[in-house]
Design an enzyme around this catalytic site. Structure first.
Site, short mmCIF file in Angstrom:
data_model
loop_
_atom_site.label_atom_id
_atom_site.label_comp_id
_atom_site.label_asym_id
_atom_site.label_seq_id
_atom_site.Cartn_x
_atom_site.Cartn_y
_atom_site.Cartn_z
N ALA A 5 0.90 -1.04 -0.01
CA ALA A 5 -0.06 -0.02 0.12
C ALA A 5 0.97 1.24 0.07
O ALA A 5 0.49 2.22 -0.64
CB ALA A 5 -1.11 -0.16 1.07
N ASP A 6 1.90 1.16 0.72
CA ASP A 6 2.92 2.35 0.95
C ASP A 6 3.61 2.84 -0.58
O ASP A 6 3.67 3.77 -1.01
CB ASP A 6 3.84 2.37 1.95
CG ASP A 6 3.27 2.73 3.39
OD1 ASP A 6 2.46 3.55 3.44
OD2 ASP A 6 3.79 1.78 4.14
N SER A 7 3.94 1.59 -1.08
CA SER A 7 4.77 1.64 -2.24
C SER A 7 3.69 2.04 -3.64
O SER A 7 4.21 2.93 -4.32
CB SER A 7 5.26 0.23 -2.81
OG SER A 7 6.23 -0.15 -1.80
N THR A 51 1.05 3.99 -3.16
CA THR A 51 0.72 5.21 -2.84
C THR A 51 1.76 6.35 -3.18
O THR A 51 1.62 7.26 -3.70
CB THR A 51 0.53 5.37 -1.21
OG1 THR A 51 -0.63 4.75 -0.90
CG2 THR A 51 0.31 6.93 -0.93
N GLY A 52 3.35 5.85 -2.89
CA GLY A 52 4.40 6.33 -3.39
C GLY A 52 4.25 6.76 -5.01
O GLY A 52 4.59 7.90 -5.30
#
Length: 414
Positions: free
Chosen positions: A174-176, A178-179
Site C-alpha cells: 500500500a505504501d509503495s 501510494t508513493g
C-alpha cells in the site's frame, strides 16, 4: 537515440521539493522525483531522524532501506515543533515547487505550517499530503499505515487460500503504490501550475490507490452482487493463472489470458489435447472448471525440470516464468542487461551498494540514482548556515548539530 544529446541532469532538474515526510509512502514519492533530477531536500528530526533509519536490516548501525528510499536527496535536521523549525521551513518554502508531507491530518496546521500559511508565502506551492485516510471524511483524524490500508482497501480479504486466513503482502504494497500515485499526482499538479501558475493541495489516502488496483471487485459487486473470495493464486476473471512445482522442486508461474496463449501453454507442457477439452475450450469454461484445469497443468509441469521447461517455453514463446528469489534476480541475465539493479558508492559506509535502479528508461532525459540516502543532517551547514544564514550557535541552542551523528549508528552504540 541517435542525433539526440542526453540530458544527464534529469527531466525534473528545475523542480525543487521540500520533503517533510517520514517512513515509506511519501519518501518513496519524492524518491521517484529525485530519480529524474528533482532537487529534493529532506527535513528530519534532530538526533533521531526519519524512523525508517531504524527499520529492517542495518550494516554498521546504518539502516539500509533508508539508503534506497532517500537516494538523491539532501538531509537537514529541524524540529518542526519549535519556532526556529517553523521559521526555517517558511524560508525554504519561498523557493520550492513542492512540499511533501505525511503527518496526521491537522498536525502541520497545529504547528503553524498548514497550506493556508505556506501558500501566502508561495502562491504557486504544491503540497502533497499523504495520510492514512485523507484530509476529509469521518476517518481523516485516524492514524494510518500501509498495513491497515491493505486490510481496509480489500486487498487482504482476497489474498490467501479459501481455508486460510487473509494474507498481508510481504512488502509495503500500500505504501509503495501510494508513493507511485503521489509522484504521478505531483506531476499532474506541476503541469497545471505551468499552465496557470496556480498551486494546489494533493490529498491522498494510503488506501485509495490500492482500492483502485484490486481489480473488478467494485463493479462486480455493484452490478452482480459478487463478493470475491480468497482463491489462492488464481484470478477470478481469467484461467489458467497459478503457480506450479517442477520435477526438481522449483516453482513457475504461468498465465493463459488469451486463447492463443492458452493453446501455446498446452503445447509447451505436452498436453495439446487439454486445449480442445470442452471443459477448457474458452476462458469462461476454464473459470467454471478451474480446479480440474489446475490439476491437469500441475501434473504436466511436474514432469519437467525447471531449466528444461524454461528452455521449451522460450522456444515456443509461451507465458511461463520462474518464481525467483532475490538471489536469482541478482543473477538473471535479462535484469543485468536492462540494468534493473545498479551499483552506487556510499561514502558513509565506504562501500558500493546495489539497489533497484530508476524505473523506466527515457531516451533523451533518463533518470539516475545520483547517490544513496545521505547521513542524518549531512547538509545542515550548506542549507541552514550558508543558504538561510542561521548562526551555528543558534542552531546548537535549538538542538541542531552541523554534523549530526548517524541515527542508526548512535542508537547501536547505546
Amino acid at each position: 537515440m541517435p542525433g539526440k544529446s542526453l540530458d544527464r541532469n534529469g527531466a525534473l532538474k528545475d523542480v525543487k521539493v521540500l520533503d517533510l515526510s517520514n517512513f515509506l509512502a511519501a519518501p518513496m514519492a519524492s524518491m521517484f522525483l529525485a530519480d529524474f533530477g528533482a532537487d529534493v531536500l529532506k527535513v528530519e528530526r534532530p538526533v533521531h531522524g526519519d524512523e525508517i533509519r531504524m527499520w529492517g536490516e542495518s550494516k554498521e548501525g546504518v539502516g539500509l532501506y533508508y539508503k534506497v528510499l532517500n537516494r538523491g536527496k539532501k538531509s537537514i535536521t529541524l524540529d518542526l515543533r519549535t519556532p526556529l523549525g517553523v521559521e526555517a521551513v517558511k524560508k525554504l518554502v519561498a523557493d520550492v515547487d513542492v512540499v511533501v508531507e505525511n503527518y496526521r491530518t491537522g498536525t502541520l496546521e497545529k504547528w503553524g505550517l498548514g497550506y493556508d500559511v505556506l501558500a501566502q508565502i508561495n502562491p504557486g506551492l504544491i503540497m502533497v499530503r499523504i495520510t492514512g485516510f485523507g484530509q476529509t471524511g469521518p476517518y481523516s483524524g485516524r492514524p494510518g499505515f500501509g498495513t491497515l490500508a491493505e486490510a481496509y482497501a480489500g486487498y487482504a480479504q482476497i489474498s490467501g487460500y479459501p481455508d486460510g486466513a487473509p494474507l498481508l503482502p510481504g512488502f509495503g504494497l500500500a505504501d509503495s503504490t501510494t508513493g507511485l500515485m503521489a509522484a504521478y499526482l505531483t506531476m499532474v499538479a506541476l503541469h497545471e501550475k505551468r499552465l496557470t501558475g496556480r498551486g494546489q493541495v494533493v490529498d491522498l489516502g494510503i488506501y485509495e490507490t490500492l482500492l483502485t488496483l484490486i481489480g473488478p471487485n467494485v463493479i462486480n459487486y455493484d452490478q452482480l452482487g459478487i463478493v470475491q473470495k480468497r482463491n489462492g493464486s488464481r484470478l477470478p476473471f481469467t484461467a489458467p493463472r497459478n503457480t506450479y512445482q517442477t520435477r526438481d522442486g522449483r516453482w513457475v508461474a504461468l498465465a493463459g489470458s488469451a486463447q492463443s496463449t492458452f493453446v501455446h501453454l498446452c503445447e509447451t507442457l505436452g498436453i495439446p489435447e487439454v486445449a480442445n477439452d470442452p471443459r477448457f475450450i474458452d476462458n469462461r469454461k476454464r473459470l467454471q472448471n478451474v480446479a480440474a484445469l489446475d490439476e491437469e497443468i500441475g501434473k504436466a509441469v511436474a514432469k519437467f525440470a525447471l531449466s528444461d521447461l524454461l528452455e521449451r517455453s522460450s522456444a515456443l514463446q509461451s507465458t511461463i516464468a520462474p518464481v525467483n528469489d532475490v538471489a536469482q534476480i541478482f543473477e538473471d541475465p535479462h535484469i543485468k542487461s536492462r540494468e534493473n539493479i545498479c551499483a552506487v558508492y556510499d561514502a558513509e559506509l565506504d562501500t558500493v551498494l546495489n539497489m533497484q535502479n530508476v524505473v523506466g528508461k527515457l531516451s533523451s532525459s533518463p533518470g539516475a540514482v545520483r547517490h544513496p540516502g545521505p547521513r542524518l543532517g549531512q547538509h545542515n551547514r550548506e542549507i541552514l548556515v550558508d543558504r538561510l544564514g542561521y548562526a551555528a550557535a543558534d542552531l546548537a541552542q535549538a538542538g541542531i548539530a552541523l554534523d549530526e551523528p548517524e541515527a542508526g549508528a548512535q542508537s547501536a552504540s547505546h
